[in-house]
Design a protein around this motif. Sequence first.
Motif, short mmCIF file in Angstrom:
data_model
loop_
_atom_site.label_atom_id
_atom_site.label_comp_id
_atom_site.label_asym_id
_atom_site.label_seq_id
_atom_site.Cartn_x
_atom_site.Cartn_y
_atom_site.Cartn_z
N VAL A 21 0.84 -1.20 0.00
CA VAL A 21 0.00 0.00 0.00
C VAL A 21 0.87 1.25 0.00
CG1 VAL A 21 -1.60 1.37 1.42
CG2 VAL A 21 -2.02 -1.06 1.06
N GLN A 22 1.88 1.26 0.87
CA GLN A 22 2.75 2.43 0.96
C GLN A 22 3.57 2.62 -0.31
OE1 GLN A 22 2.43 4.52 3.59
NE2 GLN A 22 3.68 5.90 2.38
N LEU A 23 4.07 1.52 -0.87
CA LEU A 23 4.85 1.59 -2.10
C LEU A 23 3.99 2.15 -3.24
CD1 LEU A 23 7.61 0.90 -3.40
CD2 LEU A 23 6.65 -1.36 -3.96
N ALA A 24 2.75 1.69 -3.32
CA ALA A 24 1.84 2.19 -4.36
C ALA A 24 1.64 3.70 -4.21
CB ALA A 24 0.50 1.46 -4.28
N LYS A 25 1.51 4.17 -2.98
CA LYS A 25 1.36 5.61 -2.75
C LYS A 25 2.63 6.35 -3.19
CE LYS A 25 -1.83 5.42 1.16
NZ LYS A 25 -1.99 5.66 2.59
N TRP A 26 3.78 5.86 -2.78
CA TRP A 26 5.05 6.51 -3.11
C TRP A 26 5.28 6.58 -4.61
CZ3 TRP A 26 9.97 5.41 0.22
CH2 TRP A 26 9.74 5.80 1.54
N LEU A 27 4.86 5.53 -5.33
CA LEU A 27 5.14 5.43 -6.76
C LEU A 27 3.96 5.85 -7.63
CD1 LEU A 27 7.02 1.99 -6.81
CD2 LEU A 27 8.02 4.29 -6.79
N SER A 28 2.90 6.31 -7.00
CA SER A 28 1.67 6.70 -7.73
C SER A 28 1.16 5.56 -8.60
CB SER A 28 1.91 7.96 -8.56
OG SER A 28 2.30 9.03 -7.74
N CYS A 71 -3.47 -5.87 -15.06
CA CYS A 71 -3.37 -4.46 -14.67
C CYS A 71 -2.09 -3.87 -15.23
CB CYS A 71 -3.40 -4.32 -13.15
SG CYS A 71 -2.03 -5.14 -12.30
N GLU A 72 -2.01 -2.57 -15.16
CA GLU A 72 -0.79 -1.83 -15.50
C GLU A 72 -0.54 -0.82 -14.40
OE1 GLU A 72 -0.79 -0.06 -19.37
OE2 GLU A 72 -1.38 -1.92 -20.36
N ASN A 73 0.73 -0.58 -14.12
CA ASN A 73 1.13 0.44 -13.16
C ASN A 73 0.56 0.16 -11.77
OD1 ASN A 73 2.81 2.71 -12.91
ND2 ASN A 73 1.03 4.06 -12.84
N CYS A 74 0.71 -1.09 -11.32
CA CYS A 74 0.18 -1.50 -10.02
C CYS A 74 1.25 -2.18 -9.17
CB CYS A 74 -0.96 -2.50 -10.20
SG CYS A 74 -2.47 -1.79 -10.87
N VAL A 75 1.04 -2.11 -7.86
CA VAL A 75 1.76 -2.93 -6.90
C VAL A 75 0.78 -4.04 -6.50
CG1 VAL A 75 2.84 -3.05 -4.63
CG2 VAL A 75 3.16 -1.01 -6.07
N LEU A 157 13.05 -0.22 3.56
CA LEU A 157 12.58 -1.26 2.63
C LEU A 157 11.92 -0.65 1.41
CD1 LEU A 157 11.15 -3.76 5.25
CD2 LEU A 157 13.21 -4.07 3.86
N LEU A 158 11.10 0.36 1.62
CA LEU A 158 10.44 1.02 0.50
C LEU A 158 11.46 1.66 -0.45
CD1 LEU A 158 7.47 2.63 2.45
CD2 LEU A 158 7.29 0.80 0.74
N ASN A 159 12.45 2.30 0.11
CA ASN A 159 13.48 2.90 -0.73
C ASN A 159 14.26 1.85 -1.52
OD1 ASN A 159 13.33 5.75 -0.51
ND2 ASN A 159 14.09 5.61 1.58
N GLU A 160 14.53 0.73 -0.88
CA GLU A 160 15.25 -0.36 -1.55
C GLU A 160 14.42 -0.93 -2.70
OE1 GLU A 160 17.62 -4.47 -0.34
OE2 GLU A 160 17.05 -3.05 1.24
N ILE A 161 13.14 -1.14 -2.48
CA ILE A 161 12.27 -1.67 -3.54
C ILE A 161 12.15 -0.63 -4.66
CG2 ILE A 161 9.95 -2.44 -4.13
CD1 ILE A 161 9.75 -3.42 -1.15
#
Length: 164
Positions: A21-28, A71-75, A157-161
Amino acid sequence: MTKTNIVLIGMPASGKSTLGVQLAKWLSKGFIDTDLLVQARAGESMQSFQNRDGLERYQELECSTVQSVVCENCVIATGGSAVYCDGAMRHLKSMATVVFLDVPLHEIIRRIGDFSARGVVIKPGMTLADLYEERRPLYLKHADHVIACSGKTQDELLNEIRSL
């Protein structure tokens, strides 16, 4: 074709949904949790479905559900047992970068506590340690990238991913 999706795989309680969820927010990006899709198809909780219809039927439902994701552009956060279905994993790999969140067993045990009501796909008589030993090679087999999660904050972790 450029893969615009990121798939998170790993043991129950490894952080797939939370980080996803957080990664999706960070990456839009959009966010999909395949456990929720399976529950929606079943019309009940994962644990209730498994208790009534059994482990094998649950895994069939999970496999077909994961294979239906487009899907496209998804986590995408998968259920921990999605790696048992080679067809589902091939499908995900065809459209996404697959990231294994590698959390040590002792940390999984601490995070899960009592897994009997959590909906963990586990054969009768198996321990969490047995499940870990069975699944870890499958996660490694299907992963494009492995993230060692021990001792790292969520932001680390989010930054690493994100930097993959």
